[in-house]
Every structure is written in C-alpha cells, then in structure tokens.
Write an enzyme that holds these catalytic residues in place. Structure first.
Site, mmCIF file in Angstrom:
data_model
loop_
_atom_site.group_PDB
_atom_site.id
_atom_site.type_symbol
_atom_site.label_atom_id
_atom_site.label_comp_id
_atom_site.label_asym_id
_atom_site.label_seq_id
_atom_site.Cartn_x
_atom_site.Cartn_y
_atom_site.Cartn_z
ATOM 1 N N HIS A 428 48.154 34.341 42.446
ATOM 2 C CA HIS A 428 46.926 34.430 41.662
ATOM 3 C C HIS A 428 45.934 35.374 42.347
ATOM 4 O O HIS A 428 45.316 35.020 43.346
ATOM 5 C CB HIS A 428 46.331 33.020 41.489
ATOM 6 N N GLU A 440 45.626 33.488 45.882
ATOM 7 C CA GLU A 440 46.173 32.120 45.921
ATOM 8 C C GLU A 440 47.685 32.236 45.740
ATOM 9 O O GLU A 440 48.157 32.829 44.768
ATOM 10 C CB GLU A 440 45.588 31.260 44.796
ATOM 11 N N ASN A 478 39.890 27.551 40.814
ATOM 12 C CA ASN A 478 39.394 27.292 39.463
ATOM 13 C C ASN A 478 39.286 25.800 39.166
ATOM 14 O O ASN A 478 38.462 25.389 38.364
ATOM 15 C CB ASN A 478 40.287 27.989 38.432
#
Ligand code: CAA
Length: 699
Positions: A428, A440, A478
C-alpha cells in the site's frame, strides 16, 4: 578489542576507531580518543596525528543509545577540545559519513582529508537537539555562517565536493584515504596546527535583520519544533561571542533540548524507523527473491507514481493499461514529473531520459510474464481486483511476487483467486507515491516468508520506510483514520466550527486539519463507499452532514466547494456560510445542543480515538510494535514527528490517564465507539507503557 588503537607510521600516529556498525562515539571511543591524544602528545617520535575509522564509515555521531542514561566522562566537548588543543597537527581521514559528534571530532582536527564519496552533516536537529560539542561554534567559523545555517537547520548530508567548496574539507581523494591523510599530515608538520576555534567570523554582515530573515525563511518547515530556534541562537552566539563564551552558550542550549519532550520523541522515531524491518520469522537467513524487473498495472496517478520509485533506482518497469490512450497519458504524466524535477535542478536532462528509458508501456498482460514483482494499482473494488489477479495468475512467471496496492480490501480474498497465494501480499503506497515515504506491506495469511522479506528489503532499496501490517479493513493507517475523522466530525456537530477543529489539530502539529484533508481527498469518495454499506455500521451523526454537502454538489476541493469554499484556482480553504447553515440544521435535527469547544477538547477527542484504535490494532497483532504504528502516522498521515507518533504521544500522556479518559468518554458518549482497547486496559492497569509492550516484541 580496544575500540581505539594507535599504529605508528614512521613519525605519524594513525589513530584508528573501530566501533561497529557506525563508529558511534560510545564511552569507550571518547575515552580511547582522549587517551590516544595524550599518548601522541607524550610520544617524542610522533610529529603529527591522523584520525581514521575502520569499517563502513567515519564516526556517524554520538551513540544515541547513551542519550537515555546520559553519557559518562570524558564528555565529547572535552574530547574535541583536547584534540583541537593538540600541539601536533591532527588530520581527520573521512570516509562514509562524518555526522554529528563525528563531524565535531573532524572539525576539532586541524585539517580534513576525505574520500570523494564521503558526506558530512550535523543532523542533530532531526533528533531534537543541536550539535553540542562545538559544532554550532566551529562550523560557522570554517564553512561560513550561511552554510552553517543551511547544514545545521536542515541536518542534511553535504557531499564532500560541496563541503570542500565551503572550506570544511581540505583535500578530496578518490581512494587510498589513509595513505593520503598520512601524506597530508607529513606536509602539515611544518605548518603546525590550524585551529577551527581560532578562526574569525566577520560579524558585521550578520546583524539581527539577517537572522530574522533566515528565521522567516524556515518558519513553515520548522513550525512547532523546539530545537531549530535553539540552533539559530547558537549560531548567532558564534557570530557575536568569543569561542569560549559561545561554547558555554551552546552547552546551555543543548541542555534545554535534552530535557525537552521533543528530543525523546524524535529519538524514538529514529529507532522506530530502524525497528520496522525486524519481523517475526524473518531473518538474515531467510532467502530473498531477486527483483530485476517490475510490472505495474494501472498507469493512473498511483500506478505512475509507484513505477517512478523503481525507475529512480534503475529497475526497469513495464506499465500496463487497458487502452493505449490511457497508457500514453500515464507515461506523459511520469515524464512531466521528471521534467519538473529537472527544472528544479534535482535531475539532469540525461537523468530524465535514462529514467524514461526504463519504462516499457503495454496494453497486453503477456508483457508482464518476465516481471519479478507485479503491483496492481487499479480501481478499488474487490471485483476488479479479483479479475486482475486472475489474469495475472495466468501470465506471471513462477516465483513472481504479486502485490495489490489496495488501501483497505482483504488481501486474503484477493490471494484466494490465484493458484499461488503464498506469492501474494499487499503493498500500500501513499499518494503521491513517488514522494511519500510510507509503504504498508500487508502480510496475508499465506504470504511466504521470502516474499515478505524481499518486499521489506525492496522498500528500503526504493527509499521507503516499509511497515508490515496484518489483514484488516484499512490495515494500520486508514483503519485508525476512521475514528479520528469520526470524532473530528462529531466535534463539528456538537458545536465547533470546521475551521476551529482544523485549527486545533493544525495547532497540535498535524500537517493539515482533518476537514481540509477530507476536502482534498474528495467528499464523494466516502459518500460512495457509504452507499454500499449498512447505515448501522458507521456513525451517521458524523456522516449525514457530509452526505448533504455532497448531495448539494459540494464534493471537495476539486469542485471548489466542500466543507470549505475555495476561490477559483486556489487551495486555501475559506469558511462557508452555506456549510455552517447545513451543520446547524443537522445539529438541530439530531437534537444536539451546540456548545463551543476548546482546542484542547477537540485534540483530546481526536487523539484518544486514534490511540484507542491503535491499541486495538496492536492487541489484535495487526501491527508488530506500537512504534510501527508511530512510523505509519508520522510518515503517511502528517502526524508531527516531534510528538513521536500517536502511541509515543499516548505514553507521554501516561496510559493510565489515557485509559481513564477513554472510560469517561464511554460513559459520556456511550460505549459503542469508546470501548477501551483490551491491550490499553491491560497496560494501564499494569502501570506499563506501549514502549514497555514493544520491548517484549521481536527485535
Ligand atoms: N548511535 C547509535 N546507533 C546508531 C547510530 C548512532 N548515532 N547511528 C546508527 N546507529 C545504528 C542503527 O540504529 C542501526 O542499528 P541496527 O542495525 O541495530 O538497527 C545501525 O547503526 C545501522 O544504521 P542504519 O540502519 O541507519 O544504517 P545506514 O547505513 O542506512 O545509515 C547512517 C548509516 C547514515 C550513519 C545512519 O545510521 C544515521 O543517519 N545515523 C544517525 C547519525 C546521527 O544522527 N548522528 C548524530 C547523532 S547526535 C550527535 O552526534 C550529537 C552529539 O554529539 C551530542
């Protein structure tokens, strides 16, 4: 083995420091250098001294691990003074990086010879302190005040050639450093010592207005930081005071920095960033796969940005799009990005062409068959991702790593559509992917250890800080953002104005307020996501007013209207009367009596929500360490580094206080969103911190 040894080379003493991995100035090195200077002074057969280092680098600074306990004598300022006071010329032989206290040792030497590949720097400001062993006094004397301000306030590594131009180095050599330094030392015998501390600064050029202008020029970049102002004051002292008084001023200033919580937070970040690559079940012995060619699916902003990371380090990239027009557009954007860097002088025209030459555009999956790593960056829906991975499975070679750049979808589910789930993981990237440092790395159930190890190394190779996360919605970053945003929005419904919430969080040190961030991301994204969700699964009080904005056409910055108004072509948010009216209507509809909120109340709500979710993530094993979460937030979400990330911040508040406040929120607002994380409860009740928890983890 002694960390400092002396070898007599005829009438030159070669003082060798050997303290792996980076020759940090641990107690034994300081003591060894001090003893070596005494021995060289007393040895009549010695006429000059060379200080050099074994291993990969010259001294890379003070031993940061000693900061927590406080170093014991001899202290570095005394050792550097001893070197500078030597009656025989002392030459530093610099390879690798001479940083912080290491450069201060070199500055106290009378001459400096370096390899052309070497770099020097005073990075202390990044650790919340300042060069406290004479660096703020000697560096302006030898390199000039402007260059000292540049180097000390940025903490950047200065290339040897530039340092030579500044006068901070005397000679550069391509190889045979020690021999060159010995030859230099022989030549210096007749000249005698040349002491940096004795050099004069023409103070007439550097009045108050000069320093005030400099302060203004860095104000944005240093907002909220304590140490930069102290660094400037020390350099001002170097201009105005004799060396001895300047050194005393510097001593007092570093003392203030050391006791300031920011220095602890920044040192925590230094080690946190180095911990992230320690993963259970992964070690040096874990095999790695070779990544010689990378495939990227999707040439949009994200795909193009991801691809640039690889081209930047010389790895060829195959960029795939469904249609030629989209591919051409994507490649043109990449070129434009490189050309923009070239215009700023960061790349040469040649570099631009070399990097573009590493791109191979295609509209056929077959062209991905020779890639070692393939990352998809396509539209964020499970159906599309599954189709992409099915196609990939059909063409990718055996042993290729298949990665999804999803920001919240379930990687296990994506991996399951392939016949090789062990080769699948999440990577990510954060937008803009060629700029943001965070990556990530999402470890799925079946991800093979060598796949994970390869990607952890790859992150470092492309200049990212790669943090391993487990599979859960939103992973680390997130997932935590969601409760943070919820509380920011609830504060608005309860009585704060959007600009007050943003000002509070900006004042706390966040790069941007949460509502400004929502406008930038686009309010319609969350709106569309929510349309596919059960209303019972989220806090509608926090989202209904956003929905009304979107339904009235206020989708965010891209349309010039969101939570805020924006003038044509401007990114500056302006409070909107229309939005305020909607908010007030929503508060009334929900039966909420609007009451003003202080900045502290807003910060507490948003931060405790963030911390509680972080503790849940940690307790569920979705992050290996609290410090990994800190690295995510500082590098990907604009959290102020000087607060050390949300988990370190929680430690600084005291977990007992954090836990009790969260319990009181659960009483006040109901337990639905404020149920304390079990791990937080456990640590608070045991009187422990997240740092204590981390000590028990791998590494
Ligand atoms: N003290 C203690 N340990 C240090 C260290 C230091 N100054 N610098 C690096 N290390 C350790 C790292 O923690 C790491 O340890 P592990 O392998 O156990 O994780 C190891 O050395 C290698 O470091 P890197 O992984 O960072 O290696 P690299 O090759 O990528 O980078 C480097 C090397 C450029 C020297 C980088 O480590 C670095 O920037 N170090 C910090 C330099 C610094 O800030 N110096 C100033 C210290 S403050 C000071 O000097 C002020 C004073 O006098 C009071």
């Amino acid at each position: 083995m002694a960390t400092v040894s002396i070898e007599n080379r005829g009438n030159i003493a070669l003082v060798l420091v050997d303290n792996p991995p980076v020759n940090a100035l641990s107690h034994s090195v300081r003591e060894g250098l001090s003893n070596a200077m005494k021995a060289c002074s007393n040895d009549d057969t010695i006429d000059a001294v060379v200080i050099a280092c074994q291993g990969r680098t010259f001294i890379a600074g003070a031993d940061i691990k000693e900061f927590a306990t406080g170093p014991k004598a001899p202290h570095l300022p005394e050792v550097v003074q001893e070197i500078e006071d030597m009656q025989k010329p002392v030459v530093a032989a610099i390879h690798g990086t001479a940083l912080g206290g290491g450069l201060e040792v070199a500055l106290s030497c009378h001459y400096r010879v370096a390899l052309e590949s070497a770099k020097i720097g005073l990075p202390e400001v990044k650790l919340g302190i300042l060069p406290g062993a004479g660096g703020t006094q000697r560096f302006p004397r030898i390199a000039g005040v402007e260059n000292a301000l540049d180097a000390i306030l940025s903490g950047r590594h200065v290339k040897a050639k530039q340092a030579l131009g500044w006068g901070a180095l005397d000679e550069l050599v391509a190889d045979d450093l020690v021999e060159a330094a010995i030859a230099f030392a022989k030549g210096a015998i007749s000249k005698g010592p040349r002491r940096t501390g004795a050099m004069e600064i023409d103070s007439s050029k550097y009045d108050q207005a000069f320093f005030d202008a400099f302060r203004k020029s860095i104000a944005r970049r240093t907002r909220g930081y304590f140490a930069p102002e102290k660094c400037i004051q020390c350099i001002e002292a170097a201009v105005r005071l004799p060396l001895k008084e300047g050194l005393a001023f510097e001593r007092a200033a570093i003392g203030e920095c050391f006791v300031h919580p920011q220095s602890r937070a920044l040192q925590h970040m230094f080690f946190a960033e180095r911990q992230v690559s320690r993963i259970p079940g992964i070690g040096k012995e874990t095999p790695r796969r070779e990544i010689k060619k990378v495939g990227i699916i999707g040439a949009g902003t994200m795909g193009g940005g991801i691809a640039m990371n690889f081209a930047n380090v010389g790895i060829p990239v195959t960029l795939l799009e469904i249609e030629q027009a989209a591919l051409d557009k994507g490649l043109a954007v990449v070129r434009k990005n490189y050309e923009r860097s070239a215009a700023k002088g960061k790349l040469s025209g040649d570099d631009v062409e070399k990097r573009m030459g590493l791109f191979n555009g295609t509209v056929s999956y077959d062209d991905l068959s020779d890639c070692d790593l393939i990352i998809e960056a396509v539209f964020e829906t499970m159906d599309i991702k599954k189709k992409v991975f099915t196609s990939l499975d059909a063409v990718a070679k055996d042993g290729a790593i298949l990665a999804s750049n999803t920001s919240y979808l379930n990687i296990d589910e994506i991996a399951a559509v392939t016949k090789r789930p062990t080769d699948v993981l999440g990577l990510h990237f954060f937008s803009p992917a060629n700029v943001m440092r965070l990556l990530e790395i999402v470890r799925a159930d079946a991800t093979a250890p060598d796949v994970l190890a390869t990607c952890v190394d790859m992150a470092k190779a492309i200049g990212k800080v790669g943090v391993v996360a487990g599979v859960c919605p939103g992973f680390i970053g997130n997932r935590m953002l969601s409760p943070y945003g919820r509380e920011a929005s609830l504060c608005v419904i309860e009585g704060a104005k959007p600009e007050e919430v943003d000002a509070a969080m900006y004042g706390f040190g966040m790069a941007m307020g949460p509502l400004t961030v929502s406008d930038m991301a686009g309010l319609d994204i969350g709106y569309l996501n929510r349309k596919g969700m059960d209303r019972a699964s989220y806090e509608t009080k926090a989202t209904d007013w956003y929905d009304r904005l979107v339904e009235s056409g206020r989708k965010g910055l891209k349309v010039g209207a969101g939570v805020y108004d924006y003038d044509e072509g401007s990114r500056t948010p302006k409070p909107s009367a229309e939005v305020m009216a909607i908010i007030e209507e929503e508060s009334a509809r929900l039966g909420v009596e609007r009451k003003p909120k202080t900045a502290d109340e807003i910060i507490e709500r948003c931060m405790l929500a963030l911390i509680n979710e972080g503790a849940k993530i940690l307790g569920e094993g979705m992050a290996y360490r609290a410090s990994d979460i800190d690295v995510v937030y500082v590098n990907g979400y604009g959290f102020p580094p000087y607060r050390g990330g949300p988990m370190h911040y929680a430690d600084s508040l005291g977990l007992k206080n954090v836990y009790e406040k969260i319990c009181s929120f659960a009483d006040e607002f109901g337990p639905r969103w404020w149920e304390p994380a079990p791990l937080l409860k456990e640590l608070a009740e045991a009187g422990q911190s997240f740092a204590d928890y981390d000590k028990k983890q791998v590494g």
